[in-house]
Design a protein around this motif. Structure first.
Motif, mmCIF file in Angstrom:
data_model
loop_
_atom_site.group_PDB
_atom_site.id
_atom_site.type_symbol
_atom_site.label_atom_id
_atom_site.label_comp_id
_atom_site.label_asym_id
_atom_site.label_seq_id
_atom_site.Cartn_x
_atom_site.Cartn_y
_atom_site.Cartn_z
ATOM 1 N N ARG A 345 18.040 57.528 -5.325
ATOM 2 C CA ARG A 345 19.081 56.533 -5.638
ATOM 3 C C ARG A 345 19.100 55.429 -4.577
ATOM 4 N NH1 ARG A 345 24.318 55.007 -4.701
ATOM 5 N NH2 ARG A 345 24.473 56.360 -2.868
ATOM 6 N N PHE A 348 16.067 53.141 -4.762
ATOM 7 C CA PHE A 348 16.235 52.077 -5.763
ATOM 8 C C PHE A 348 17.135 50.974 -5.203
ATOM 9 C CE2 PHE A 348 14.014 52.842 -9.540
ATOM 10 C CZ PHE A 348 14.037 54.182 -9.881
ATOM 11 N N ALA A 349 18.248 51.392 -4.554
ATOM 12 C CA ALA A 349 19.187 50.408 -4.012
ATOM 13 C C ALA A 349 18.534 49.525 -2.945
ATOM 14 C CB ALA A 349 20.410 51.121 -3.430
ATOM 15 N N ARG A 351 15.578 48.486 -3.079
ATOM 16 C CA ARG A 351 14.482 47.796 -3.772
ATOM 17 C C ARG A 351 13.135 48.463 -3.517
ATOM 18 N NH1 ARG A 351 15.945 41.575 -2.421
ATOM 19 N NH2 ARG A 351 16.474 42.521 -0.409
ATOM 20 N N CYS A 352 13.168 49.827 -3.595
ATOM 21 C CA CYS A 352 11.965 50.652 -3.509
ATOM 22 C C CYS A 352 11.229 50.506 -2.172
ATOM 23 C CB CYS A 352 11.011 50.353 -4.670
ATOM 24 S SG CYS A 352 11.798 50.451 -6.288
ATOM 25 N N ALA A 387 12.025 53.292 -15.145
ATOM 26 C CA ALA A 387 12.669 53.081 -13.846
ATOM 27 C C ALA A 387 14.132 52.669 -13.987
ATOM 28 C CB ALA A 387 11.897 52.028 -13.048
ATOM 29 N N ALA A 391 17.306 54.848 -12.617
ATOM 30 C CA ALA A 391 18.221 54.262 -11.632
ATOM 31 C C ALA A 391 19.661 54.338 -12.126
ATOM 32 C CB ALA A 391 17.823 52.816 -11.348
ATOM 33 N N GLU A 395 22.775 56.600 -10.533
ATOM 34 C CA GLU A 395 24.038 55.964 -10.099
ATOM 35 C C GLU A 395 25.234 56.619 -10.807
ATOM 36 O OE1 GLU A 395 25.792 53.547 -7.385
ATOM 37 O OE2 GLU A 395 23.638 53.857 -7.694
#
Length: 401
Positions: A345, A348-349, A351-352, A387, A391, A395
């Motif tokens: 998580r 992802f936040a 930006r990988c 993806a 994500a 969340e």
């Protein structure tokens, strides 16, 4: 009342009223025995796990007992009219849907034998007059037997009507059997498959086809084209309305490429593949969800898979839909080590970016790389293909209790 129905003497009538008064509110043990006897009728063991049907049978059983008692309080020894209620007809239709026939009416005979034994006990406790007792038992035996015979005959007629309705409409028979499976009713798999002429075991992919401007015959043609392209030899079709077809294909991988260029006037919604009875149900509800979401959006797209719209569909207020989205999107990751979900998580936040993720989680970059890889391996669909959905599910999972 029948004109030739013999009336009891005043003494017998009084005894019948007194006996009925004693059984008007019978002990719970008597009613349990009475209902258990009914549930031991021919083939009724097939519905013992269905609470709705067994409750309906008990209500019918107890309602019949009350019907006979109430009439005999007013007119002792009378020929009691059949109790007619809509619930009884509903029960008959449900049982016929499960493939049961008039043999199930044996339930009322088995219940009658228990009721008669209890009735005799009450009568023997009320009098020592042998002649009076003989008359009372003779009169009430005729009354009870006639009432049960008339009730069984009326139910047999209802069964004939329900069976004729199903037999006269193949789609109705299929809808009835499919409805039972979709509802999760405890119908035996062998019976369901016999009624559907389709195997519930193995891979299942459900499709909902809607004729927007095309003729219904076009839906059948598209099904044939899909079968040919996927080298399938069977499918299950259920007519779900004047313009809609529910279809199940026995496959885990349904290639729709062959029909994508020729679906004018038709909308096609496809569920995720599943396995067995539960896969049959889940895939269908997913196809319905995708179809409904597409309709709600007013989209002009003609072919949609559940995965395409799952994220939009999850905006529903229904918590069960949200939970289902998380479970289906994350797969094994949904119940894995929480550190893996939190890592992915935050990844992802960020930006990988593994470096900034490591800094935020106060750990080494290599640990982040390993955790992201491990989390990705637990997903049912490769991360590169879903993806955004993953994500969103992470969340949601993070904020929900």
């Amino acid at each position: 009342m029948d004109s030739d129905w013999e009336q009891p003497s005043p003494g017998a009538a009084a005894l019948i009223v007194a006996a009925v008064a004693q059984i008007a509110d019978p002990p719970q043990g008597w009613m349990d025995e009475f209902n258990l006897a009914a549930l031991q009728g021919v083939r009724l063991d097939e519905i013992v796990d269905d609470a709705a049907l067994t409750d309906a049978l008990r209500e019918t059983n107890e309602g019949n007992l009350a019907q006979w008692a109430q009439h005999n309080l007013v007119e002792p020894g009378v020929r009691v009219p059949v109790r007619v209620v809509e619930d009884g007809a509903d029960m008959v239709r449900e049982m016929v849907r499960r493939g049961l026939d008039a043999g199930m009416l044996d339930a009322f005979r088995t219940a009658q034998s228990v009721a008669w034994r209890r009735w005799m006990e009450v009568c023997f406790d009320l009098t020592d007059d042998v002649q009076l007792l003989r008359e009372v038992l003779d009169v009430t035996s005729r009354s009870i037997s006639a009432f049960v015979d008339d009730t069984v005959a009326a139910l047999a007629d209802q069964i004939d009507v329900a069976r004729a309705q199903l037999a006269g409409d193949t789609h109705a028979e299929r809808r009835a059997a499919v409805a039972l499976v979709l509802e999760g009713a405890p119908i035996a798999q062998s019976r369901a498959e016999a009624q559907l002429h389709y195997r519930l075991a193995g891979p299942q992919t459900a499709v909902v086809l809607t004729a927007i401007t095309a003729a219904m015959s076009r839906l059948e043609e598209l099904c044939e084209e899909v079968m040919s392209a996927n080298r399938l030899t069977s499918r299950l079709n259920v007519l779900a309305g004047a313009d809609r077809l529910w279809v199940w294909f026995p496959t885990q991988s349904l290639d729709m490429t062959a029909v994508l260029d020729d679906v004018d006037g038709v909308r096609i919604a496809i569920g995720r593949p599943g396995v067995g009875r539960e896969g049959f149900r889940r895939s269908h509800f997913q196809a319905l969800s995708a179809d409904q979401t597409l309709t709600r959006l007013g989209s002009t797209r003609t072919v949609v898979r559940y995965d395409d719209l799952a994220l939009i569909g999850v905006t529903s207020d229904d918590r069960a839909v949200v939970d289902g989205f998380i479970s289906e999107t994350l797969g094994e990751l949904a119940t894995a080590d929480p550190e893996l979900r939190e890592c992915l998580r935050v990844w992802f936040a960020e930006r990988c970016n593994s470096t900034t993720t490591a800094a935020r989680l106060y750990t080494h970059r290599n640990t982040i790389v390993r955790r992201v890889a491990r989390a990705s391996d637990l997903l049912p669909i490769p991360l590169s293909h879903n993806a955004i959905g993953v994500a969103a599910a992470l969340e949601l999972s993070h904020w929900l209790p």
